[in-house]
Design a protein around this motif. Structure first.
Motif, short mmCIF file in Angstrom:
data_model
loop_
_atom_site.label_atom_id
_atom_site.label_comp_id
_atom_site.label_asym_id
_atom_site.label_seq_id
_atom_site.Cartn_x
_atom_site.Cartn_y
_atom_site.Cartn_z
N ASP A 66 0.85 -1.18 0.00
CA ASP A 66 0.00 0.00 0.00
C ASP A 66 0.89 1.24 0.00
O ASP A 66 1.91 1.28 0.69
CB ASP A 66 -0.89 -0.03 1.26
CG ASP A 66 -1.84 1.14 1.29
OD1 ASP A 66 -2.64 1.25 0.35
OD2 ASP A 66 -1.73 1.95 2.23
N GLY A 67 0.50 2.23 -0.76
CA GLY A 67 1.33 3.42 -0.88
C GLY A 67 2.24 3.28 -2.09
O GLY A 67 1.96 2.48 -3.00
N SER A 68 3.33 4.01 -2.09
CA SER A 68 4.22 3.95 -3.25
C SER A 68 5.67 3.77 -2.81
O SER A 68 6.12 4.38 -1.85
CB SER A 68 4.09 5.24 -4.06
OG SER A 68 5.13 5.32 -5.01
N LEU A 69 6.36 2.89 -3.49
CA LEU A 69 7.79 2.67 -3.22
C LEU A 69 8.48 2.56 -4.56
O LEU A 69 8.23 1.66 -5.34
CB LEU A 69 7.96 1.37 -2.42
CG LEU A 69 9.36 0.79 -2.29
CD1 LEU A 69 10.31 1.78 -1.64
CD2 LEU A 69 9.34 -0.50 -1.47
N ARG A 70 9.34 3.55 -4.85
CA ARG A 70 10.04 3.54 -6.14
C ARG A 70 11.53 3.47 -5.88
O ARG A 70 12.06 4.21 -5.06
CB ARG A 70 9.73 4.82 -6.92
CG ARG A 70 8.27 5.04 -7.23
CD ARG A 70 8.04 6.40 -7.87
NE ARG A 70 8.53 6.46 -9.23
CZ ARG A 70 7.84 6.02 -10.29
NH1 ARG A 70 6.64 5.51 -10.12
NH2 ARG A 70 8.34 6.10 -11.49
N ILE A 71 12.20 2.52 -6.54
CA ILE A 71 13.66 2.58 -6.57
C ILE A 71 14.09 2.55 -8.02
O ILE A 71 13.41 1.94 -8.86
CB ILE A 71 14.34 1.44 -5.76
CG1 ILE A 71 14.04 0.08 -6.35
CG2 ILE A 71 13.96 1.49 -4.29
CD1 ILE A 71 14.90 -1.03 -5.78
N PHE A 72 15.17 3.21 -8.32
CA PHE A 72 15.63 3.33 -9.72
C PHE A 72 14.47 3.76 -10.61
O PHE A 72 14.35 3.28 -11.75
CB PHE A 72 16.20 2.01 -10.24
CG PHE A 72 17.39 1.52 -9.47
CD1 PHE A 72 18.63 2.11 -9.63
CD2 PHE A 72 17.26 0.47 -8.57
CE1 PHE A 72 19.73 1.65 -8.91
CE2 PHE A 72 18.35 0.01 -7.85
CZ PHE A 72 19.60 0.61 -8.02
N ASN A 73 13.61 4.63 -10.08
CA ASN A 73 12.48 5.14 -10.87
C ASN A 73 11.44 4.09 -11.23
O ASN A 73 10.65 4.29 -12.14
CB ASN A 73 12.98 5.79 -12.16
CG ASN A 73 12.81 7.30 -12.07
OD1 ASN A 73 11.99 7.77 -11.27
ND2 ASN A 73 13.57 8.04 -12.86
N GLU A 74 11.47 2.93 -10.55
CA GLU A 74 10.46 1.91 -10.84
C GLU A 74 9.57 1.67 -9.64
O GLU A 74 10.06 1.57 -8.52
CB GLU A 74 11.12 0.59 -11.24
CG GLU A 74 11.65 0.61 -12.66
CD GLU A 74 11.81 -0.80 -13.22
OE1 GLU A 74 10.82 -1.54 -13.22
OE2 GLU A 74 12.94 -1.12 -13.62
#
Lengths: 386, 231
Positions: B66-74
């Protein structure tokens, strides 16, 4: 090739514990030998039935339509066989007379069934070297030649003759002396093999029509097309007789015994047990290998190695185990076959197809076990390493 | 390529739960965190506060709920496991337990960290070995290259594990108590390595630690308490 750039993880993992590797190889190898043993014995039992036919002095065989197997052949008139002579491509024919009699062991007074093969001494249907060498003994009135492979219940025939002594007994109530030895090998048909001349055969089976024969062996001209001659002869001889190649007759003999005995089933179960032992050994070894290194595999997954890669390490290990264990077990089995052949008199030989079959089955089974052993790996959550 | 200024980690309003139904327990609550390339972030907090969960999620070991998790823009929320596996190859992990393969020597263990990166694999064995030896020297194990883990001390094993994580010069390094098994001096060496990596390679580093001696390398220190971030 990416394969060769990679660290050979599977091999390094196996070879890191040499004792365990040796135990695993011994287990898989033992299972292979067990399988080879079962296949060798059952194959030997069946292959041994071919032996008299393998010695046929020709490439085609004329048999009556009602023929079932070498031990119980129906007869047909010799004149029908002579019809074949003069046929294009045919060089000659040799009649073979077959019959069974009770052989009396003079020491124990016990009788044993003997298969008597009657051949023309000047034109024998069997290619045995002893027949040519002992032609004069073969022609002696009231005598037979005796197969060295016959059962011991026949009496001390072989030892007496080898010591230069005479041996005589009663066959079908007639005084008969053994005038020589030959080496052929037993079949299911009887426990004693005898060869005698046509005229002696008639003496031993007085109730038979002297013109009746059981099998006609046909020799071909050099360069003649065997299958062509075979089909033309089949047309000419009509429905009461059939012409088979010697190879076909051998196969037919093996088929007959496969249908009428249950050795295939019995030894098939043995083969199953052998493969199961191998599969269980590999499963046990790899399962504990996975269990011991579970956190390291999780680490590999966390580093970005795919499930497939991690599972393939275990599969590679199973293939390595199967392959390494195979050659030693093949050598041991080949030696075992020699011992078996000497001990049983059966035709037990290693064939390429049998070796290939066992190797393929081992490979499949081991990879299957490897796959089962990876169930934990496939469910492994890389987040558990933290 | 990513623009220089793009953040390497962007977390907004991230919630995470363990278990199902009545057993369901929230471990992360409305986390917001952004980490830039070259930035060193230290994560503090009592045990059970969700530090490790957050670290595993940032490293792509768990997918976000739930929510947002971006690493390396993904975006990692509801991404496929295949994609997670690929993303992990760009991340260097240092675990609390070293988890070295006992059947591989130090160099081979480090090489596992390189072989998972396709570009390194393409460069071939010699190049990979050279790189492994270089990193092993940097962590002070130049003399122990062919030693198996069984012949190494706890601190030495931990340093091999660190070398394994650093070998591929990852853009993101995640470490869980990396200095716990190390003595004062080699702990300091490792911290210096981290600092160089952040400065020269623009690697973003997120580290969980209780080691007060190394707090000074952090650009930022964040605290987790009962699943919430308190700066």
């Amino acid at each position: 090739m990416k394969l060769f750039k990679r660290t050979p993880i599977a091999w390094l993992q196996l070879s890191h514990r040499p004792l365990r590797l040796a135990a695993a190889l011994a287990g898989v190898g033992f299972a292979n030998v067990l399988v080879f043993f079962q296949l060798g014995l059952s194959g030997g039992l069946y292959d041994s039935q071919k032996r008299p036919i393998q010695q046929f002095n020709g490439s085609l065989a004329v048999i009556p339509r009602r023929y079932t197997n070498f031990g119980e052949p129906a007869g047909f008139p010799r004149s029908r066989l002579l019809q074949v002579l003069g046929f294009q491509g045919v060089r000659g024919v040799s009649p073979l007379r077959l019959g069974k009699l009770q052989w009396l062991n003079p020491d124990t007074r016990e009788s044993t069934q003997a298969l008597v093969m009657g051949v023309d001494p000047s034109n024998p249907a069997l290619r045995l070297p002893e027949l040519t060498a002992q032609r004069s003994s073969l022609q002696l009135q009231g005598g037979v030649l005796f197969d060295k492979a016959s059962k011991d219940s026949a009496g001390p025939v072989r030892s007496r003759l080898e010591q230069g002594q005479a041996f005589s007994t009663e066959l079908n109530g007639q005084r008969t002396s053994v005038n020589g030895l030959f080496q052929l090998g037993l079949t299911f048909a009887a426990d004693i093999n005898l060869i005698t001349s046509t005229s002696n055969f008639q003496g031993l089976f007085p109730e038979r029509d002297p013109d009746e024969i059981q099998i006609g062996v046909v020799q071909l001209e050099p360069g003649a097309d065997a299958s062509d001659v075979q089909s033309r002869l089949n047309q000419v001889l009509g429905p009461s007789l059939q012409v088979l190649s010697v190879d076909e007759l051998q196969l037919r003999e093996v088929e007959h015994w496969k249908r009428n005995t249950s050795f295939g089933l019995i030894f098939g179960l043995g083969v199953l047990v052998g493969f199961s032992v191998g599969g269980i050994v590999v499963y046990q070894i790899l399962f504990s290998e996975v269990g011991e290194h579970i956190s390291e595999y999780a680490t590999m997954k966390a580093m970005g190695y795919s499930d497939r890669f991690v599972v393939s390490i275990i599969i590679q290990e199973s293939v390595i185990l199967a392959s390494l264990a195979f050659l030693p077990s093949l050598i041991v089995s080949a030696l075992l076959y020699r011992v078996l052949m000497q001990a049983t008199g059966l035709l037990v030989v290693m064939s390429f197809s049998r070796a290939a079959l066992v190797f393929t089955m081992t490979l499949l089974l081991c990879s299957g076990s490897g796959w089962l052993a990876t169930s934990k790996l496939r469910q492994l959550d890389p987040a558990d390493v933290f | 390529m990513m623009p220089e200024s793009a953040p390497l980690i962007e977390i907004s309003n991230l919630n995470h739960w363990f278990g199902d139904g009545d057993q369901r327990k929230q471990v992360l609550r409305s986390i917001n965190l952004t980490v830039q390339p070259g930035e060193i972030t230290i994560l503090l907090g009592p045990s059970g506060s969700g530090k490790t969960t957050l670290l595993t999620m940032v490293g792509g070991l768990r997918s976000a709920q739930d929510g947002s998790l971006r690493i390396f823009n993904e975006e990692l929320r509801e991404t496929s496991t295949t994609n997670l596996t690929k993303l992990r190859r760009k991340v260097g992990f240092i675990f609390q337990a070293h988890n070295l393969m006992p059947y591989l020597n130090a160099q081979q263990n480090v090489r596992l960290g390189l072989e998972v990166v396709p570009e390194w694999l393409d460069r071939g064995q010699a190049a990979m070995n050279e790189r492994c030896n270089e990193v092993l020297r940097q962590v002070g194990l130049g003399e122990r290259i062919e030693y198996y883990p069984a012949k190494l001390s706890g601190g030495q094993k931990q340093r091999v594990a660190i070398a394994r994580a650093l070998a591929g010069s990852p853009q993101l390094l995640l470490a869980d108590e990396p200095t716990a098994a190390l003595d004062k001096e080699s702990g300091r060496d490792v911290v210096d390595l981290f600092r160089n990596l952040a400065r020269d390679n623009k690697t973003a580093i997120v580290m969980v630690t209780h080691d007060n001696k190394i707090l000074d390398i952090a650009d930022r220190i964040v605290k987790l308490e009962q699943g919430s971030l308190v700066e």
